[in-house]
Design an enzyme around this catalytic site. Structure first.
Site, short mmCIF file in Angstrom:
data_model
loop_
_atom_site.label_atom_id
_atom_site.label_comp_id
_atom_site.label_asym_id
_atom_site.label_seq_id
_atom_site.Cartn_x
_atom_site.Cartn_y
_atom_site.Cartn_z
N LYS A 17 -1.89 7.60 -32.60
CA LYS A 17 -0.74 7.36 -33.48
C LYS A 17 0.44 8.27 -33.10
CE LYS A 17 -2.74 10.53 -36.89
NZ LYS A 17 -3.67 10.59 -38.04
N ARG A 25 -5.48 10.71 -50.86
CA ARG A 25 -4.29 10.21 -50.16
C ARG A 25 -4.36 8.68 -50.20
NH1 ARG A 25 -2.99 12.01 -44.01
NH2 ARG A 25 -4.76 10.63 -43.58
N TYR A 35 26.94 28.65 -32.88
CA TYR A 35 27.63 28.19 -34.08
C TYR A 35 27.50 29.19 -35.23
CZ TYR A 35 28.19 23.46 -32.16
OH TYR A 35 28.54 22.37 -31.41
N MET A 93 22.28 21.04 -31.65
CA MET A 93 21.65 19.72 -31.53
C MET A 93 21.02 19.52 -30.15
SD MET A 93 23.26 15.92 -31.99
CE MET A 93 23.97 16.26 -33.59
#
Ligand code: PLP
Length: 369
Positions: free
Chosen positions: A38, A136, A264, A313
């Site tokens: 997954k 769950r 930043y 980023m």
């Protein structure tokens, strides 16, 4: 040793083979092996991993969602694929692509049966998931009679397996709780098997379960993190090899004086002369903001360098004062030499999150293909 020229996630398929063989030594020869692929095979590449597992002789694969299974079918994967958390809106696709649903509630069982009828299926494989304490997803023990009643005469579907999931298999302080989950699973599955005219297989253990509760391996085990090289404990980590290594390079080096800021919001202020390096990856690549400001470290030529200032980023800046390196040198963010567990520990996370967080924009490269 400038091996890479940009940020890459190196996927070592020899390591996968090693880990697969190692985990197999923990289980009986007759126990089936389900490889969990997954979330892009824990952030790596689900197709490459699934192909290798198929070649190695794994019996089953599992994904979380239907579209993940579709991607594997599109790539030609033939193994049976269990979809752990299918959504009703995808049932038709699921059947069309021969993906096998985990059904975990009365509403789901009823609605999946309707879809199977509408599509004229016979003996379509389904897997029943029980809640034994994780709270769950899963049928509860008192829904067994409802299930039996639904299955009566419903030849459109056929129960292929009965399973549950442990809540704390890696935590030996929770042995008693885990044992109670194992007992609940034994009780529920035995009752169900007694009422069915065929014998579905049973499975319960994830990687840590395989390591800590081998007596509960039943007919199949489901391993994810172990395949990718992490055993949730140091003694097992030693036996496993990280499959994914996130590598990058030094884009630029700056020598700065005291009282200079970096990044930043001037997140870092130097208090003496120092050397910084800028690396081409950032929070968009999976290095979260929590790693900034000296929390996270990366590995360069055998030494750890802290991330300074705020994570951008697309870039991070690190302190390389006193480290022998130059522009273009390789940097290991996590993987071999600097494990995802170590990286995770810098921000109170776990290896699973570090691995699955690697962005899709990072190029994948392969060893042992
Ligand atoms: C993700 C998952 C696994 C794999 O767990 P690991 O700890 O990675 O081995 C097994 N079973 C289920 C139901 C899962 O969701």
């Amino acid at each position: 040793m400038n091996m890479v020229e940009e940020t890459v996630l190196e996927i070592d398929l020899h390591a996968l083979e090693h880990n697969y063989n190692y985990i197999r030594t923990k289980i009986k020869e007759s126990t089936h092996f389900l490889g969990v692929v997954k979330a892009f095979a824990y952030g790596s590449d689900s197709v490459a991993i699934a192909k290798k597992l198929e070649a190695l002789g794994a019996d089953y694969l599992a994904v979380a969602y239907t579209n993940e299974g579709v991607a594997l079918r599109d790539a030609g994967i033939k193994l049976p694929i269990l979809v752990l958390h299918p959504q009703r809106v995808r049932y038709t696709t699921l059947i069309e692509r021969c993906l096998e649903p985990s059904l975990y509630s009365p509403t789901m069982l009823t609605s999946f049966l309707q879809t199977a009828k509408a599509l004229n299926q016979t003996n379509y494989p389904i897997h029943l998931k029980f809640n034994t304490g994780l709270n769950r997803i899963g049928f509860s023990e008192n829904e067994v009679d409802f299930i039996i009643a639904q299955l009566e005469g419903a030849n459109q579907i056929k129960v292929t397996s009965i399973f549950s999931h442990l809540a704390a298999s890696e935590d030996l302080n929770e042995r008693e709780f885990t044992q109670s989950q194992i007992e609940a699973f034994e009780r529920i599955s035995t009752k169900l098997l007694g009422k069915l005219d065929h014998q579905p297989i049973r499975h319960l253990l994830n990687t840590s379960g395989i390591i800590n509760y081998p007596h509960a391996q039943y007919d199949m085990v489901r391993s994810g993190i172990g395949l990718y090289g992490y055993g949730n404990e140091a003694s097992e980590d030693e036996k496993l090899i990280p499959v994914a290594t996130l590598k990058t390079i030094i884009s630029q080096i700056h020598k700065i004086g005291p009282n200079q800021s970096v990044g930043y919001n001037r997140g870092f202020i130097s208090n003496s002369s120092m050397v910084t390096a800028t690396l081409p990856l950032g929070h968009a690549d999976g290095i979260g903001r929590t790693y900034g400001n000296h929390k996270g470290h990366v590995w360069i030529n055998g030494q750890l360098a802290p991330i300074i200032g705020n994570v951008c980023m697309d870039m991070i800046m690190i302190d390389i004062t006193g480290i022998d390196c130059k522009e273009g040198d390789e940097v290991i963010v996590f993987g071999k030499n600097h494990s995802a567990d170590k990286m995770a520990a810098y921000s109170q996370s776990i290896s699973y999150e570090i691995l699955t967080g690697v962005s899709q924009r990072i190029k994948r490269t392969y060893l042992g293909n």
